[in-house]
Design a protein around this motif. Structure first.
Motif, PDB file in Angstrom:
ATOM      1  N   TRP A 113       9.858 -46.268  17.203  1.00 36.53           N
ATOM      2  CA  TRP A 113      11.234 -45.822  16.959  1.00 36.53           C
ATOM      3  C   TRP A 113      12.227 -46.669  17.748  1.00 36.53           C
ATOM      4  O   TRP A 113      13.294 -47.003  17.243  1.00 36.53           O
ATOM      5  N   LEU A 116      12.623 -49.909  15.870  1.00 36.84           N
ATOM      6  CA  LEU A 116      13.469 -49.739  14.687  1.00 36.84           C
ATOM      7  C   LEU A 116      14.953 -49.746  15.062  1.00 36.84           C
ATOM      8  O   LEU A 116      15.787 -50.316  14.341  1.00 36.84           O
ATOM      9  N   PRO A 126      17.364 -45.319  11.926  1.00 35.96           N
ATOM     10  CA  PRO A 126      16.056 -45.294  11.266  1.00 35.96           C
ATOM     11  C   PRO A 126      15.706 -43.928  10.681  1.00 35.96           C
ATOM     12  O   PRO A 126      14.912 -43.840   9.750  1.00 35.96           O
ATOM     13  N   ASN A 129      16.147 -43.727   6.984  1.00 37.85           N
ATOM     14  CA  ASN A 129      15.214 -44.455   6.118  1.00 37.85           C
ATOM     15  C   ASN A 129      13.753 -44.026   6.266  1.00 37.85           C
ATOM     16  O   ASN A 129      12.932 -44.357   5.425  1.00 37.85           O
TER      17      ASN A 129
END
Length: 141
Positions: A113, A116, A126, A129
């Protein structure tokens, strides 16, 4: 008592009598339902009285993890990254498996994470998505 408080109380009651704390179990149930703020609140109930004990930083790290996702839900990307990093710092203090949680896997998820967020220089959320992760305790379905 607010509707939220009644729901949380019912959740905790469902988990009473199990091997692990009902607050700890409730945290994961709420987290996996993407109720990150509520998961933070529930675990804080367990953490506050024991925050200076050996597992205090473990619970603090999990609370920070939920907080990071609260920030993502609100599109506050840099504060989210800061909390992911604080969570990592606290969770790395514990063995690979702690309180029936695979910390190697969890820390890897936090790394993903963070990557991202950073690969887009904090311009893209993120969570918009990708589905939020689920955390599964070892030995618990």
């Amino acid at each position: 008592m607010s509707k939220k408080s009644a729901k949380i109380a019912a959740l905790i009651e469902r988990h009473r009598g199990q091997e692990l704390s009902p607050y700890y179990l409730g945290y994961f149930e709420l987290f996996n339902a993407q109720l990150f703020y509520e998961s933070h609140d529930v675990l804080e109930e367990l953490w506050l009285p024991i925050r200076r004990e050996p597992s205090g930083d473990f619970y603090k790290g999990l609370i920070q993890l939920a907080g990071a996702f609260v920030h993502l839900q609100k599109s506050r990307l840099r504060p989210s990254a800061a909390l992911f990093k604080l969570a990592q710092t606290n969770l790395r203090k514990y063995p690979a498996r702690h309180e029936q949680l695979d910390l190697v896997q969890l820390l890897g998820m936090i790394d993903e994470w963070l990557a991202l967020l950073e690969e887009n220089d904090f311009r893209q959320n993120p969570l918009a998505n990708f589905n939020a992760p689920r955390i599964v305790l070892l030995g618990i379905e």
